[in-house]
Design a protein around this motif. Structure first.
Motif, PDB file in Angstrom:
ATOM      1  N   GLY A 118      10.026 -14.797 -55.501  1.00  0.00           N
ATOM      2  CA  GLY A 118       9.009 -14.236 -56.372  1.00  0.00           C
ATOM      3  C   GLY A 118       7.685 -14.923 -56.113  1.00  0.00           C
ATOM      4  N   GLY A 119       6.747 -14.751 -57.053  1.00  0.00           N
ATOM      5  CA  GLY A 119       5.418 -15.310 -56.834  1.00  0.00           C
ATOM      6  C   GLY A 119       4.754 -15.754 -58.121  1.00  0.00           C
ATOM      7  N   LYS A 120       3.438 -15.889 -58.055  1.00  0.00           N
ATOM      8  CA  LYS A 120       2.657 -16.303 -59.218  1.00  0.00           C
ATOM      9  C   LYS A 120       2.581 -15.154 -60.237  1.00  0.00           C
ATOM     10  N   PRO A 161      12.930 -17.812 -58.814  1.00  0.00           N
ATOM     11  CA  PRO A 161      11.965 -16.870 -59.398  1.00  0.00           C
ATOM     12  C   PRO A 161      12.496 -16.267 -60.686  1.00  0.00           C
ATOM     13  N   CYS A 162      11.586 -15.773 -61.523  1.00  0.00           N
ATOM     14  CA  CYS A 162      12.016 -15.064 -62.723  1.00  0.00           C
ATOM     15  C   CYS A 162      12.036 -13.555 -62.432  1.00  0.00           C
ATOM     16  N   ALA A 205      19.277 -14.193 -58.958  1.00  0.00           N
ATOM     17  CA  ALA A 205      18.598 -14.969 -57.916  1.00  0.00           C
ATOM     18  C   ALA A 205      19.500 -16.067 -57.361  1.00  0.00           C
ATOM     19  N   LEU A 206      20.205 -16.767 -58.246  1.00  0.00           N
ATOM     20  CA  LEU A 206      21.073 -17.865 -57.814  1.00  0.00           C
ATOM     21  C   LEU A 206      22.236 -17.388 -56.946  1.00  0.00           C
ATOM     22  N   GLY A 216      13.162 -18.864 -53.532  1.00  0.00           N
ATOM     23  CA  GLY A 216      11.821 -19.369 -53.266  1.00  0.00           C
ATOM     24  C   GLY A 216      10.754 -18.716 -54.114  1.00  0.00           C
ATOM     25  N   GLN A 217       9.598 -19.389 -54.168  1.00  0.00           N
ATOM     26  CA  GLN A 217       8.419 -18.853 -54.837  1.00  0.00           C
ATOM     27  C   GLN A 217       7.224 -19.058 -53.921  1.00  0.00           C
TER      28      GLN A 217
END
Length: 301
Positions: A118-120, A161-162, A205-206, A216-217
């Motif tokens: 994911g990201g910001k 990531p969420c 995600a896990l 990762g982010q």
């Protein structure tokens, strides 16, 4: 037809002006429409969304009705229906940056060892939030970081990531589907109607780590999270803290990190720490403790 990405929007009784902005941001994506499909999963909304939401602007879009209430059943329906090797979950209040999908595709090629990323996530509040809310913004899926980070270790939570803008490889999503068939209790780890239970996205995600991939982010990925006024009210945040703490404690147990009973000295330390808090901080502390206690009861049963 082959697609690089499948965009999956799961929604239940969406706020129409927010969903319109989500779709408008998708219209503006720099990645060609022919390289991605879009699935709008209507999760038992009171009004049939296929009769209200026009997706004709996208040549590869579909309305899909999922009649089992809950974010996890909606995600699983999207996984089953998606055709691409990379799945991107976009919430009905997520406004993607114009290059989001292009960057997702680049990351998928440049980092083949990462299975979920994911990201910001920057907030856009409907009203200016009081300063006292800032310690609890993490619970509202707001994420800011200065450097890319990744890991293939399950308990390195800072790389996980969420759900907002979550990207996963199909192989991860299919493994997740398999794990849920083996343990149906995991379907209760995320939102269902008005319940604020969470962590289904973290569970998904896990799952990457179970098949030798990582999480990762990335700073190059960005979206805006639209946050309505009621989500910065104290009553809402207290319930959110309680239910997320409960869900995250159960999730840790699922992944082998069982909560320990506090020792006498730890209990004494917590008692004095609570005494020194102001009244609002004490209420949030108590909500967290209630969540942990509820989780312990569910784990024991």
């Amino acid at each position: 037809m082959y697609f690089y990405l499948s965009i999956i929007i799961c929604t239940h009784n969406p706020r129409q002006d927010y969903l319109a902005r989500v779709l408008e941001a998708l219209k503006k994506q720099s990645l060609s429409l022919n390289k991605w499909e879009m699935l709008l999963i209507d999760n038992v909304s009171d009004e049939l969304l296929s009769s209200e939401i026009d997706l004709s602007w996208h040549p590869h879009s579909r309305h899909i009705r999922e009649d089992e209430l809950g974010l996890t059943p909606a995600r699983l329906r999207g996984i089953r229906e998606a055709k691409a090797e990379i799945l991107v979950f976009v919430d009905d209040d997520n406004v993607l940056d114009d290059d989001y999908l292009e960057v997702v595709l680049k990351i998928s090629k440049d980092y083949p060892f990462i299975g979920a990323w994911g990201g910001k996530i920057k907030p856009e509040f409907e009203v200016t939030p009081p300063d006292w809310t800032k310690p609890y913004w993490d619970f509202l899926a707001i994420r800011d970081f200065e450097a890319d980070r990744w890991s293939n270790l399950i308990h390195h939570n800072y790389t996980v990531p969420c759900g907002a803008g979550l990207c996963v490889r199909r192989v991860v999503a299919e493994k997740y589907n398999e794990l849920l068939r083996q343990d149906s209790q995991r379907t209760n780890l995320d939102r269902k109607g008005k319940l604020l239970t969470s962590c289904g996205d973290t569970d998904l995600a896990l799952t990457a780590c179970t098949i030798g991939l990582g999480t990762g982010q990335f700073t190059s990925l960005g979206l805006t999270h639209l946050i309505p006024e009621h989500r910065i009210q104290e009553d809402y945040l207290l319930q959110l803290v309680k239910e997320i703490t409960c869900s995250s404690t159960i999730l840790k147990a699922i992944w082998g990190e069982y909560p320990n009973q506090s020792s006498r000295s730890q209990k004494l330390f917590e008692f004095y720490k609570r005494l020194r808090m102001d009244s609002r901080s004490r209420r949030f502390y108590d909500a967290s403790q209630q969540g942990k206690k509820l989780a312990m009861q569910k784990i024991a049963s």
